[in-house]
Design a protein around this motif. Structure first.
Motif, PDB file in Angstrom:
ATOM      1  N   ALA B 174       8.393  32.552 -55.733  1.00  0.00           N
ATOM      2  CA  ALA B 174       8.271  31.506 -54.415  1.00  0.00           C
ATOM      3  C   ALA B 174       7.999  33.140 -53.311  1.00  0.00           C
ATOM      4  O   ALA B 174       7.360  32.849 -52.553  1.00  0.00           O
ATOM      5  CB  ALA B 174       9.318  30.852 -54.213  1.00  0.00           C
ATOM      6  N   PHE B 175       9.234  33.857 -53.681  1.00  0.00           N
ATOM      7  CA  PHE B 175       9.210  35.161 -52.604  1.00  0.00           C
ATOM      8  C   PHE B 175       7.983  36.168 -52.721  1.00  0.00           C
ATOM      9  O   PHE B 175       7.726  36.894 -51.840  1.00  0.00           O
ATOM     10  CB  PHE B 175      10.505  35.532 -52.484  1.00  0.00           C
ATOM     11  N   ALA B 176       7.538  36.068 -53.961  1.00  0.00           N
ATOM     12  CA  ALA B 176       6.705  37.110 -54.013  1.00  0.00           C
ATOM     13  C   ALA B 176       5.315  36.574 -53.665  1.00  0.00           C
ATOM     14  O   ALA B 176       4.527  37.769 -52.866  1.00  0.00           O
ATOM     15  CB  ALA B 176       6.433  37.404 -55.598  1.00  0.00           C
ATOM     16  N   GLY B 177       5.016  35.480 -53.667  1.00  0.00           N
ATOM     17  CA  GLY B 177       3.807  34.960 -53.103  1.00  0.00           C
ATOM     18  C   GLY B 177       3.806  34.781 -51.620  1.00  0.00           C
ATOM     19  O   GLY B 177       2.735  35.150 -51.021  1.00  0.00           O
ATOM     20  N   LEU B 178       4.863  34.915 -51.140  1.00  0.00           N
ATOM     21  CA  LEU B 178       5.120  34.774 -49.849  1.00  0.00           C
ATOM     22  C   LEU B 178       5.015  36.096 -48.889  1.00  0.00           C
ATOM     23  O   LEU B 178       4.327  36.345 -48.163  1.00  0.00           O
ATOM     24  CB  LEU B 178       6.746  33.947 -49.396  1.00  0.00           C
ATOM     25  N   LEU B 180       3.561  38.854 -50.486  1.00  0.00           N
ATOM     26  CA  LEU B 180       2.177  39.370 -50.575  1.00  0.00           C
ATOM     27  C   LEU B 180       1.514  38.698 -49.683  1.00  0.00           C
ATOM     28  O   LEU B 180       0.606  39.534 -48.947  1.00  0.00           O
ATOM     29  CB  LEU B 180       1.700  39.059 -52.076  1.00  0.00           C
ATOM     30  N   ALA B 181       1.398  37.590 -49.264  1.00  0.00           N
ATOM     31  CA  ALA B 181       0.629  36.887 -48.261  1.00  0.00           C
ATOM     32  C   ALA B 181       0.908  37.533 -46.845  1.00  0.00           C
ATOM     33  O   ALA B 181       0.176  38.021 -46.112  1.00  0.00           O
ATOM     34  CB  ALA B 181       0.727  35.280 -48.110  1.00  0.00           C
ATOM     35  N   ALA B 182       2.174  37.564 -46.775  1.00  0.00           N
ATOM     36  CA  ALA B 182       2.775  38.372 -45.383  1.00  0.00           C
ATOM     37  C   ALA B 182       2.066  39.685 -45.031  1.00  0.00           C
ATOM     38  O   ALA B 182       1.865  40.003 -44.063  1.00  0.00           O
ATOM     39  CB  ALA B 182       4.258  38.092 -45.332  1.00  0.00           C
ATOM     40  N   THR B 183       2.312  40.302 -46.190  1.00  0.00           N
ATOM     41  CA  THR B 183       1.760  41.480 -46.262  1.00  0.00           C
ATOM     42  C   THR B 183       0.270  41.695 -45.876  1.00  0.00           C
ATOM     43  O   THR B 183       0.074  43.008 -45.102  1.00  0.00           O
ATOM     44  CB  THR B 183       2.061  42.380 -47.634  1.00  0.00           C
ATOM     45  N   ALA B 252       9.940  22.087 -57.900  1.00  0.00           N
ATOM     46  CA  ALA B 252       8.501  21.759 -57.205  1.00  0.00           C
ATOM     47  C   ALA B 252       8.206  22.438 -55.959  1.00  0.00           C
ATOM     48  O   ALA B 252       7.251  23.194 -55.871  1.00  0.00           O
ATOM     49  CB  ALA B 252       8.551  20.280 -57.056  1.00  0.00           C
ATOM     50  N   TYR B 253       9.361  22.617 -55.242  1.00  0.00           N
ATOM     51  CA  TYR B 253       9.352  23.111 -53.853  1.00  0.00           C
ATOM     52  C   TYR B 253       9.103  24.753 -54.426  1.00  0.00           C
ATOM     53  O   TYR B 253       7.936  25.362 -53.428  1.00  0.00           O
ATOM     54  CB  TYR B 253      10.597  23.351 -53.124  1.00  0.00           C
ATOM     55  N   LEU B 254       9.719  25.421 -54.912  1.00  0.00           N
ATOM     56  CA  LEU B 254       9.515  26.820 -55.178  1.00  0.00           C
ATOM     57  C   LEU B 254       8.213  27.075 -55.747  1.00  0.00           C
ATOM     58  O   LEU B 254       7.419  27.938 -55.428  1.00  0.00           O
ATOM     59  CB  LEU B 254      10.752  27.442 -55.815  1.00  0.00           C
ATOM     60  N   VAL B 255       7.583  26.303 -56.625  1.00  0.00           N
ATOM     61  CA  VAL B 255       6.547  26.605 -57.385  1.00  0.00           C
ATOM     62  C   VAL B 255       5.212  26.240 -56.384  1.00  0.00           C
ATOM     63  O   VAL B 255       4.305  27.210 -56.326  1.00  0.00           O
ATOM     64  CB  VAL B 255       6.232  25.519 -58.517  1.00  0.00           C
ATOM     65  N   ALA B 256       5.498  25.205 -55.494  1.00  0.00           N
ATOM     66  CA  ALA B 256       4.472  25.319 -54.465  1.00  0.00           C
ATOM     67  C   ALA B 256       4.320  26.402 -53.571  1.00  0.00           C
ATOM     68  O   ALA B 256       3.299  26.932 -53.207  1.00  0.00           O
ATOM     69  CB  ALA B 256       4.592  23.992 -53.828  1.00  0.00           C
ATOM     70  N   LEU B 257       5.513  26.624 -53.105  1.00  0.00           N
ATOM     71  CA  LEU B 257       5.391  27.674 -52.082  1.00  0.00           C
ATOM     72  C   LEU B 257       4.923  29.082 -52.690  1.00  0.00           C
ATOM     73  O   LEU B 257       4.162  29.899 -52.052  1.00  0.00           O
ATOM     74  CB  LEU B 257       6.992  28.022 -51.606  1.00  0.00           C
ATOM     75  N   ALA B 260       1.039  28.690 -53.245  1.00  0.00           N
ATOM     76  CA  ALA B 260       0.304  28.766 -51.840  1.00  0.00           C
ATOM     77  C   ALA B 260       0.151  30.216 -51.436  1.00  0.00           C
ATOM     78  O   ALA B 260      -0.900  30.546 -50.956  1.00  0.00           O
ATOM     79  CB  ALA B 260       0.943  27.842 -50.769  1.00  0.00           C
ATOM     80  N   GLY B 261       1.303  30.987 -51.391  1.00  0.00           N
ATOM     81  CA  GLY B 261       1.592  32.423 -50.964  1.00  0.00           C
ATOM     82  C   GLY B 261       0.558  32.984 -51.731  1.00  0.00           C
ATOM     83  O   GLY B 261      -0.339  33.713 -51.052  1.00  0.00           O
TER      84      GLY B 261
END
Lengths: 259, 275, 316
Positions: B174-178, B180-183, B252-257, B260-261
């Motif tokens: 979840a945080f890797a996706g987030l 990467l997107a933020a970067t 489900a929350y973490l997978v979705a996040l 999406a990221g």
């Protein structure tokens, strides 16, 4: 080394800082205040209802405030004395430009350490004000914690900047932060009394410069008083770190910048 | 020096793609590259194990002695049992964020590592997936070691705790996706202050160090929707044996996040790396 | 013209970034075995063209076929047969010289045994055997450039793209690099080179196009281009002061250079394009013009560019 020359280095750092202060507001002020809120208020609520007893019957917010104050001074000084020094000696080589003027390598080094102290003073003042507003500083002696925090900062800034002056790459810096600064942050009486550590480990905490800083700050902010001889011992320990660091740093900077 | 056309070079395939635009084998080449780079910095790699364990000793054992027991819902647990899963989840977050923001940014913007990579058969999706896989693999190693430490300190109350490892990997996802997107929006290192501005409050206030019921109602609701709280709740339930189908909501929350990221990151990186 | 279908085939190839047109409908073909050049000043659209050929920049309009394939759908398949030397070195600074070659081979999916054999050859080719275990950072500019080229050859590419291969190198490093590129040419590697150095284009290219302001303004071999767009000789006249130069330019223009030469005044000198350099010099000095220095030389691609665009290659 000349006082005016050192001040010129400090002035240079201050001019750079005018453009970069926003970033440091977070790491040097907001982050410690957030720690204070989470630990002092959130976790403190559990502790004050809980089983253990803090020395002097302190509430946890009052206990942890001086710990975080000293620890913040250490962390700020450490991060400002590793990568920025590498930038000055190697990456951007600003220090090389400085020693091409009448400034000496020692001026550059001492200027860096003095600047670290100035920044620590500003950060500590802001932190103390917030902590006092939250009720974490019961004594007016708390203002004495300011010089203690500045001394703590220089005790770390000097030896770490001296070390950074010997390095060609920054590979060792994360290791220093993780295996040096982080354990000191967690075990120097910041979050719980050193007396709780196992007997064999306690002497290790006593050689931690941060522990000396925390003890001084805690005696000041809690107004619990401290025998002058004990206080002098803590000041001497921190002063020795800073002085040894300056001696070493004038050598490492001299070698790197003027050869 | 040259051979006839395309002698031994592998022919790219369109089958076996995990995500659109991602070839699993090619993504693993990025993992291989990072492993090669870390061979020279293995000390840095090893010290990653120390950080969460030191926190466990200081806050769990040290401060735990001051706290004694915590009441969470209808059960009472020693503080160190309460805080350890929180530290595990937070470590998973920190590791993934560091790898996908700071480390990724250096390679993306300064070293221009990916400009060279994209001149080969690898595509942007392969790069993003590879970096996420690397971050998750590293996170899994740290989480596994931390679980062993928890076991050694007697802080594991249930066999469900085995699932805390995949749960930690999921938090990392979840945080890797987030991250990467933020970067992809970052301009310079100064912008990392914003990353810390998001990470440190989450680390401190996501029921990591004290239970959600210490907050007033509205604030508790706000904390409950943060991604780290979702991770902490998941890991804590597994480690204490409080498992139930309700945990699937966190999953489900973490997978979705994370997905999406990653989706946003790949789209943005295509624009940035292949204008 | 070589036989067979071209390795690169571009028609009306266009690249736009928003409103800015970087490449404006260019046509060209590159055939197997030749060294093909894009010559032009900075900002002419050469690098944008190279990035489209390298399948890392989608085309905005027109058609582009590389190795018979479409870069939009077959990017990875095309790139697996290309070698790319970008304008700025993109070596992996976290890795050693050797590991740079190894991991690049892995990106192409080569086996470790193949890579070992190939990397050993390429280290010798790049004259970097002694530096295999070193980090990339401390290498000199020329060494980094040779390593970048060696790296681009790890997959035995059919087509090597070199974007400004010698920009920023000292003369010695340049000549060593040119010598390596000749070797590749002899071995049959098709090369596409961009450069803003006319001597580099003359040395390396069998055929080239001259680009200016996003368009192709001329095409041919270096010899053909000079024959078509320049005269055999050029006379360069320099003067001590600007006023003297201006007066001389006026005088020369009025008499058409004395001997049928074309007059091209530049900020720092006057060029006279002529079929007979020595004859023109005699005519000029006989005409009373007193330059501080006189140089007679053969025309170069620089002159071709100047005559086609009215500007020098060094202009931005």
């Amino acid at each position: 080394m000349a006082a005016t020359a050192v001040l010129r280095v400090v002035e240079r750092e201050a001019r750079v800082f005018r453009h970069l202060w926003r970033g440091s507001v977070f790491s040097n002020f907001l982050a410690p205040v957030l720690f204070l809120g989470a630990m002092g208020l959130g976790l403190g609520g559990l502790i004050d209802d809980g089983a253990g007893e803090l020395p002097g019957g302190l509430d946890y917010l009052t206990f942890v405030t001086p710990g975080l104050l000293a620890a913040t001074a250490m962390q700020g000084a450490a991060s400002e004395s590793l990568w920025p020094v590498m930038a000055g000696t190697k990456w951007i080589r600003t220090y090389h430009g400085m020693v091409a003027t009448p400034l000496s390598a020692t001026d550059v080094f001492v200027g860096h350490v003095v600047w670290a102290g100035v920044r620590a003073a500003v950060a500590a003042t802001a932190f103390l004000a917030v902590a006092a507003a939250l009720g974490g500083v019961p004594s007016a002696w708390g203002v004495v914690a300011l010089p203690a925090a500045v001394l703590t900062a220089t005790a770390f800034a000097a030896p770490l900047a001296a070390f950074a002056g010997t390095q060609d790459t920054d590979v060792s810096f994360p290791v220093i932060m993780r295996l040096g600064v982080m354990p000191l942050f967690l075990f120097s009486g910041t979050f719980f009394p050193v007396a709780q550590l196992p007997g064999a480990v306690q002497p290790v905490a006593w050689i931690s410069p941060l522990w000396h800083g925390v003890e001084l700050c805690r005696a000041a902010t809690t107004g619990s008083g401290m025998a002058p001889i004990v206080a002098a011992g803590h000041v001497a320990a921190l002063g020795a770190c800073a002085a040894a660091g300056c001696w070493w740093g004038s050598r490492t900077f001299g070698r790197r910048l003027t050869q | 020096m040259t051979a006839p056309a395309g002698s031994s070079v592998e022919v790219p395939r369109h089958r076996g793609q995990a995500l659109p635009g991602v070839d699993r084998r090619r993504a693993l080449r990025i993992v291989e590259r990072n492993a090669l780079a870390y061979r020279r910095a293995w000390v840095v790699f090893l010290t990653g194990f120390a950080e969460p364990v030191l926190y466990l000793l200081s806050i769990g054992i040290g401060v735990g002695a001051l706290v004694g027991e915590v009441v969470v819902g209808d059960r009472t647990t020693p503080y160190e049992v309460f805080v350890a899963p929180g530290l595990l989840a937070a470590a998973a977050m920190n590791g993934a964020v560091f790898d996908t923001t700071f480390n990724f940014f250096v390679k993306f913007k300064y070293a221009r590592t990916y400009d060279a990579v994209l001149a080969t058969p690898l595509r942007v999706g392969d790069v993003a997936a590879g970096e996420v896989i690397w971050a998750l693999g590293r996170g899994a190693a740290y989480a596994g070691a931390f679980l062993v430490a928890m076991l050694a300190f007697g802080l594991v109350g249930s066999a469900w705790a085995v699932l805390a490892l995949p749960a930690a990997v999921l938090i990392g996802y979840a945080f890797a996706g987030l991250g990467l997107a933020a970067t992809t929006w970052m301009r310079s290192f100064v912008d990392f202050d914003y990353v810390m501005l998001a990470i440190i409050p989450m680390f401190l206030f996501s029921a990591t160090f004290f239970p959600l019921d210490r907050y007033p109602g509205v604030l508790a609701g706000l904390v409950a929707v943060t991604p780290l709280y979702q991770g902490v709740a998941l890991v804590r339930a597994l480690v204490t044996g409080d498992a139930g189908p309700g945990l699937l909501v966190h999953v489900a929350y973490l997978v979705a996040l994370g997905t999406a990221g990653l989706w946003v990151a790949v789209r943005r990186l295509r624009l940035l790396l292949q204008p | 013209m070589q036989g067979g279908s071209p390795l690169i085939h571009a028609r009306s190839l266009t690249k736009r970034f928003g409103d800015f047109v970087a490449v404006d409908g260019i046509d060209f073909e590159v055939h197997r075995g030749e060294t093909f050049g894009f010559l032009g000043p900075n900002g002419a659209g050469k690098s944008s063209t190279m990035r489209m050929i390298g399948c890392v920049s989608p085309i905005s309009a027109g058609t582009l076929r590389i190795l018979g394939m479409d870069p939009v759908t077959d990017g990875p398949a095309i790139r697996s047969r290309l070698g790319v030397v970008p304008q700025e070195d993109t070596l992996d600074t976290e890795l050693t010289v050797w590991d740079n070659l190894v991991i690049y081979g892995r990106y192409f999916g080569l086996t470790r045994a193949e890579i070992r054999e190939r990397a050993t050859e390429l280290l010798a080719f790049a004259r970097l055997e002694e530096r295999a275990r070193d980090r990339v950072d401390p290498l000199s500019g020329g060494m980094k450039r040779r390593l970048t080229i060696a790296r681009a050859l790890i997959n035995r590419p059919e087509l090597l793209l070199l974007d400004e291969p010698t920009t920023g190198l000292d003369p010695q490093a340049r000549h060593l690099l040119w010598e390596r590129l000749y070797r590749l040419k002899r071995e049959g590697v098709t090369q596409v080179i961009t450069t803003h150095y006319m001597d580099e284009a003359e040395q390396l290219c069998d055929r080239l196009v001259i680009m200016d302001r996003a368009r192709i303004v001329a095409e041919g071999s270096p010899r053909q281009l000079i024959e078509r767009h320049a005269t055999r000789d050029v006379v360069e006249l320099r003067f001590t002061t600007h006023d003297e130069q201006d007066a001389a330019a006026e005088a020369l223009s009025a008499t058409a250079g004395g001997a049928g030469a074309e007059v091209e005044p530049l900020p720092d000198r006057i060029l006279l394009y002529t079929g007979d350099g020595d004859g023109t010099v005699a005519a000029v000095t006989g005409n009373g013009v007193q330059p501080s220095s006189v140089l007679v030389r053969r025309s170069t691609l620089e002159d071709v560019f100047l005559r086609l665009t009215g500007r020098t290659l060094e202009d931005e």
